[in-house]
Design an enzyme around this catalytic site. Structure first.
Site, PDB file in Angstrom:
ATOM      1  N   SER A   1       0.841  -1.195   0.000  1.00 41.81           N
ATOM      2  CA  SER A   1       0.000   0.000   0.000  1.00 41.81           C
ATOM      3  C   SER A   1       0.880   1.250   0.000  1.00 41.81           C
ATOM      4  O   SER A   1       1.695   1.423  -0.897  1.00 41.81           O
ATOM      5  CB  SER A   1      -0.952  -0.043   1.198  1.00 41.81           C
TER       6      SER A   1
ATOM      7  N   ASP B   1      -5.794  -3.148  -3.021  1.00 39.21           N
ATOM      8  CA  ASP B   1      -4.751  -2.924  -2.020  1.00 39.21           C
ATOM      9  C   ASP B   1      -4.068  -4.209  -1.557  1.00 39.21           C
ATOM     10  O   ASP B   1      -4.725  -5.173  -1.176  1.00 39.21           O
ATOM     11  CB  ASP B   1      -5.392  -2.231  -0.821  1.00 39.21           C
TER      12      ASP B   1
END
EC number: 3.1.1.-
Length: 407
Positions: free
Chosen positions: A66, A215
């Site tokens: 991320s 993500d």
């Protein structure tokens, strides 16, 4: 005095004593905390090896999820001179300047109600500015072009499985040689916050592969174990870069794992409160997404528990350094409240974390406890010395290293 040129690439571990790994957790704007830590470590390396020293010169693998994946790309993408695109010291300012534009805050009346409605009908942010920014910074640089090995996890929402972008795997799987921009956008596409990312990769033979990604924190918010796994696979596969290191030789691994902070100490919720929650409360409550926060934190902690136990069992505790802050409160624990005030708090949290004692996870309570009298700052100064020495040893032993320079 004589000093190895910091511009020489890091020679493979076969010429040294250690396998060096840097891992950076996910956490949105809280990436400011590891940005401060990384800036300090790089400054210590520069004291030892000159102003041109960069983190990519010292770590065999840099892994990030991320926001940590974006930092990984920034640290390892080459500029026109073949050096890292960003110095670690520049990442803090990047966050301070860009986060308010990536996560714009609405201060108008009824903004809270507006955000709630929007979060129930689509992602909280459209991601357009983030996508433009990442493409502008990283351009068409591909995974195979990074200055050291990288490992960046994402999650394939179509096939419901992790997709790991690894410098080691791309050698045998050219259809994973995506641009760093596409990888960084994908690993940052946090559900409910930013849209999923679609792209295609084509190889020289015209074969193509489609990616439908979100993500990486869904799979591995703390990518330290992934990075170790990638190295272990290389060793097991007989890679000459690691001979004569064995797959289970954790005493040769040196791991720096950086968290992005959490609000454990705040004890924000309890069973009585959440027992009556339905879908809406689990998805959005008090400027947070409790269900996503719980999964992300659990993912990070499980990796920390595992690595702490393994390194302890092998009497190599000093080779695993985890720097994490458990004391975030209020907006500071969010991933997207990018007000000037909140970003300043996160930057100060990073500075204060340097002064705190080195902590290790208590395998019984799950909480971090002070392990040594020394501070994180002193631990990083010591680490810089180890990394510098390791690089010099490899340069001396390797027939491929550039000759040392005199200054």
């Amino acid at each position: 005095m004589q000093m190895d040129s910091p511009k020489s690439p890091l020679q493979p571990p076969t010429y040294g004593n250690l396998v060096t790994i840097l891992s950076i957790d996910g956490g949105g704007i809280r990436g400011l905390i590891p940005a401060v830590i990384l800036g300090f470590l790089e400054s210590e390396l520069q004291k030892l090896d000159g102003e041109e020293a960069r983190l990519a010169d010292y770590f065999d693998v840099i892994a990030g999820t991320s926001t940590g994946g974006l930092v990984t790309a920034m640290l390892t993408a080459p500029n026109k001179e073949g050096r890292p695109l960003f110095a670690a010291s520049e990442i803090k300012d990047f966050y301070l300047e860009q986060c308010p534009k990536i996560f714009p805050q609405d201060h108008f009346p009824f903004s809270a109600a507006k955000k709630l409605v929007k979060s129930l009908t689509g992602p909280k942010y459209d991601g357009k500015y983030l996508h433009q920014l990442i493409h502008a910074k990283l351009g068409d640089t591909k995974l195979s072009q990074t200055l050291t090995n990288v490992v960046i996890p994402t999650f394939d929402i179509k096939h419901l499985q992790p997709t790991i972008f690894s410098s080691y795997e791309v050698k045998n799987h050219p259809l994973k040689d995506a641009t760093l921009a596409d990888i960084a956008i994908s690993t940052s596409a946090a559900p409910t916050y930013l849209p999923a990312h679609f792209f295609k990769v084509e190889d020289l033979n015209g074969n193509a592969k489609e990616y439908n990604l979100i993500d990486g924190g869904v799979a591995a918010n703390n990518p330290a174990l992934l990075a170790i796994g990638e190295v272990t696979n290389e060793i097991s596969g007989g890679s000459s870069d690691f001979f004569p290191i064995r797959p289970n030789d954790y005493g040769r691994f040196l791991v720096l794992s950086l968290g992005t902070g959490n609000h454990k100490a705040e004890e924000k919720f309890n069973a009585k409160e959440v027992a009556g929650w339905g879908l809406l409360n689990w998805l959005t409550h008090d400027n947070s997404t409790p269900i996503i926060d719980a999964f992300s934190q659990a993912s990070s902690d499980m990796v920390d528990f595992h690595l702490s136990a393994v390194f302890r069992a092998l009497h190599s505790e000093a080779n695993y350094i985890r720097i994490q802050d458990d004391t975030l409160t209020g907006d500071a624990a969010s991933v997207d409240i990018a007000t000037v005030e909140n970003l300043d708090i996160l930057a100060k949290t990073g500075d204060e974390l340097l002064k705190k004692p080195v902590a290790r996870v208590n395998l019984d309570s799950g909480c971090n406890e002070n392990a040594y009298e020394t501070t994180n700052e002193h631990a990083l100064i010591k680490l810089a010395g180890i990394l510098s020495k390791e690089k010099k040893i490899r340069d001396i032993r390797s027939p491929h290293a550039k000759a040392p320079i005199r200054i």
